[in-house]
Design a protein around this motif. Structure first.
Motif, PDB file in Angstrom:
ATOM      1  N   GLY A 114       0.652  -1.689  -0.079  1.00  0.00           N
ATOM      2  CA  GLY A 114       0.094   0.239   0.053  1.00  0.00           C
ATOM      3  C   GLY A 114       0.510   1.153   0.216  1.00  0.00           C
ATOM      4  N   GLU A 115      -0.247   2.685   0.338  1.00  0.00           N
ATOM      5  CA  GLU A 115       1.301   3.866   0.410  1.00  0.00           C
ATOM      6  C   GLU A 115       1.847   3.375   1.456  1.00  0.00           C
ATOM      7  N   THR A 116       1.999   4.690   2.193  1.00  0.00           N
ATOM      8  CA  THR A 116       3.673   5.334   3.112  1.00  0.00           C
ATOM      9  C   THR A 116       2.668   4.783   4.319  1.00  0.00           C
ATOM     10  N   TRP A 117       2.813   3.898   4.888  1.00  0.00           N
ATOM     11  CA  TRP A 117       2.753   3.331   6.206  1.00  0.00           C
ATOM     12  C   TRP A 117       1.402   2.254   6.247  1.00  0.00           C
ATOM     13  N   ASN A 118       1.633   1.634   5.445  1.00  0.00           N
ATOM     14  CA  ASN A 118       0.711   0.814   4.830  1.00  0.00           C
ATOM     15  C   ASN A 118       0.936  -0.392   3.997  1.00  0.00           C
ATOM     16  N   SER A 119       2.125  -1.364   4.295  1.00  0.00           N
ATOM     17  CA  SER A 119       2.422  -2.694   4.329  1.00  0.00           C
ATOM     18  C   SER A 119       2.343  -3.619   5.242  1.00  0.00           C
ATOM     19  N   PHE A 120       1.960  -4.716   4.911  1.00  0.00           N
ATOM     20  CA  PHE A 120       2.538  -5.194   6.708  1.00  0.00           C
ATOM     21  C   PHE A 120       2.585  -6.549   5.650  1.00  0.00           C
ATOM     22  N   LEU A 121       3.005  -7.815   6.803  1.00  0.00           N
ATOM     23  CA  LEU A 121       3.326  -9.268   6.634  1.00  0.00           C
ATOM     24  C   LEU A 121       3.337  -9.608   8.528  1.00  0.00           C
ATOM     25  N   THR A 122       2.889 -11.324   8.528  1.00  0.00           N
ATOM     26  CA  THR A 122       2.628 -11.566   9.439  1.00  0.00           C
ATOM     27  C   THR A 122       3.038 -12.228   9.608  1.00  0.00           C
ATOM     28  N   PHE A 123       4.093 -13.820  10.582  1.00  0.00           N
ATOM     29  CA  PHE A 123       4.713 -14.725  11.017  1.00  0.00           C
ATOM     30  C   PHE A 123       5.013 -15.374  12.772  1.00  0.00           C
ATOM     31  N   ALA A 124       4.547 -15.923  12.505  1.00  0.00           N
ATOM     32  CA  ALA A 124       4.220 -16.702  14.400  1.00  0.00           C
ATOM     33  C   ALA A 124       5.824 -17.421  14.284  1.00  0.00           C
ATOM     34  N   ASP A 125       5.825 -17.848  15.638  1.00  0.00           N
ATOM     35  CA  ASP A 125       7.437 -18.618  16.672  1.00  0.00           C
ATOM     36  C   ASP A 125       6.430 -20.141  16.681  1.00  0.00           C
ATOM     37  N   PRO A 126       7.568 -20.798  17.099  1.00  0.00           N
ATOM     38  CA  PRO A 126       7.106 -22.133  17.097  1.00  0.00           C
ATOM     39  C   PRO A 126       5.681 -22.346  17.728  1.00  0.00           C
ATOM     40  N   ASP A 127       6.262 -20.965  18.868  1.00  0.00           N
ATOM     41  CA  ASP A 127       4.637 -21.687  20.207  1.00  0.00           C
ATOM     42  C   ASP A 127       3.507 -20.996  19.550  1.00  0.00           C
ATOM     43  N   GLY A 128       3.518 -19.988  18.724  1.00  0.00           N
ATOM     44  CA  GLY A 128       2.073 -19.702  17.796  1.00  0.00           C
ATOM     45  C   GLY A 128       2.383 -17.902  18.324  1.00  0.00           C
ATOM     46  N   ASN A 129       3.320 -17.416  19.174  1.00  0.00           N
ATOM     47  CA  ASN A 129       3.208 -15.641  19.042  1.00  0.00           C
ATOM     48  C   ASN A 129       2.995 -15.500  17.999  1.00  0.00           C
ATOM     49  N   THR A 130       2.580 -14.373  17.477  1.00  0.00           N
ATOM     50  CA  THR A 130       2.101 -14.242  16.557  1.00  0.00           C
ATOM     51  C   THR A 130       2.410 -12.413  16.558  1.00  0.00           C
ATOM     52  N   TRP A 131       3.837 -11.957  15.297  1.00  0.00           N
ATOM     53  CA  TRP A 131       4.739 -11.302  15.168  1.00  0.00           C
ATOM     54  C   TRP A 131       3.890 -10.139  13.310  1.00  0.00           C
ATOM     55  N   VAL A 132       3.804  -9.095  13.450  1.00  0.00           N
ATOM     56  CA  VAL A 132       3.285  -8.482  12.996  1.00  0.00           C
ATOM     57  C   VAL A 132       4.650  -6.980  11.840  1.00  0.00           C
ATOM     58  N   VAL A 133       4.588  -7.824  10.643  1.00  0.00           N
ATOM     59  CA  VAL A 133       5.739  -5.937  10.075  1.00  0.00           C
ATOM     60  C   VAL A 133       5.414  -5.228   9.636  1.00  0.00           C
ATOM     61  N   GLN A 134       5.796  -4.340   9.524  1.00  0.00           N
ATOM     62  CA  GLN A 134       5.170  -2.593   8.583  1.00  0.00           C
ATOM     63  C   GLN A 134       6.359  -2.444   8.311  1.00  0.00           C
ATOM     64  N   GLU A 135       5.629  -1.915   7.036  1.00  0.00           N
ATOM     65  CA  GLU A 135       6.849  -0.907   6.360  1.00  0.00           C
ATOM     66  C   GLU A 135       6.824   0.629   6.737  1.00  0.00           C
ATOM     67  N   ALA A 136       7.859   1.093   6.835  1.00  0.00           N
ATOM     68  CA  ALA A 136       7.752   2.517   7.421  1.00  0.00           C
ATOM     69  C   ALA A 136       9.304   3.520   6.622  1.00  0.00           C
ATOM     70  N   PRO A 137       8.680   4.758   6.554  1.00  0.00           N
ATOM     71  CA  PRO A 137       9.262   5.081   6.142  1.00  0.00           C
ATOM     72  C   PRO A 137      11.021   5.320   6.736  1.00  0.00           C
ATOM     73  N   SER A 138      11.774   6.181   6.121  1.00  0.00           N
ATOM     74  CA  SER A 138      12.895   5.709   6.440  1.00  0.00           C
ATOM     75  C   SER A 138      13.466   6.737   6.993  1.00  0.00           C
ATOM     76  N   GLU A 139      12.571   8.133   6.927  1.00  0.00           N
ATOM     77  CA  GLU A 139      12.403   9.388   7.529  1.00  0.00           C
ATOM     78  C   GLU A 139      11.463   9.720   8.498  1.00  0.00           C
ATOM     79  N   LEU A 140      12.464  10.032   9.679  1.00  0.00           N
ATOM     80  CA  LEU A 140      10.266  10.187  10.506  1.00  0.00           C
ATOM     81  C   LEU A 140       9.685  10.968  10.053  1.00  0.00           C
ATOM     82  N   SER A 141      10.279  12.492   9.488  1.00  0.00           N
ATOM     83  CA  SER A 141       9.790  12.889   8.655  1.00  0.00           C
ATOM     84  C   SER A 141       8.718  12.797   7.716  1.00  0.00           C
TER      85      SER A 141
END
Length: 143
Positions: A114-141
């Motif tokens: 998607g556009e800025t701040w709007n791209s995601f993927l997920t994964f889980a560890d072997p126990d099922g704890n889940t994580w979200v990965v989001q694309e963020a701009p390299s500049e905080l500005s």
């Protein structure tokens, strides 16, 4: 006064299996793996570029009022990267079952970036704890 988030406990059943997953597959740096007292072990790992670490514990007494979490009950921890496609490729190359990249669209979750701040993927560890990965701009500005 600054309040910094430094360590997040992650409930797992097998410390060695979890350490291998987070270090070898996800790429976190092992900061500590120590028996701090007889029968009490802590493993602390940090994502590259982060100040906040995760900790996996065994035999440790609960902090007063902290409650307990069952292995696999932690969901939605979020990591940010500047290139989600490269991050996904790295996870998959290391053997992590990462989801496809998605974004929030007019009809809900849709495939692709998607556009800025709007791209995601997920994964889980072997126990099922889940994580979200989001694309963020390299500049905080850009926030």
């Amino acid at each position: 006064m600054n309040w910094t988030l430094e360590v997040v406990p992650v409930p797992v059943t097998d410390l060695d299996r979890a350490k291998e997953f987070y270090a070898d597959k996800v790429g976190f740096k092992v900061d500590l793996d120590d028996e701090v007292a007889p029968g009490m072990r802590i493993i602390q790992l940090t994502p590259p570029g982060s100040r906040c670490s995760i900790a996996m514990l065994s035999g440790m007494p609960q902090a007063p009022g902290a409650g307990s979490m069952e292995p696999g009950s932690l969901h939605g921890l979020q990591l940010c990267v500047t290139d989600i496609e490269a991050a996904r490729a790295e996870l998959v190359d290391r053997g992590v079952a990462a989801s496809r990249i998605q974004h929030v669209g007019a009809t809900g979750w849709e495939d692709g970036k998607g556009e800025t701040w709007n791209s995601f993927l997920t994964f889980a560890d072997p126990d099922g704890n889940t994580w979200v990965v989001q694309e963020a701009p390299s500049e905080l500005s850009e926030r």
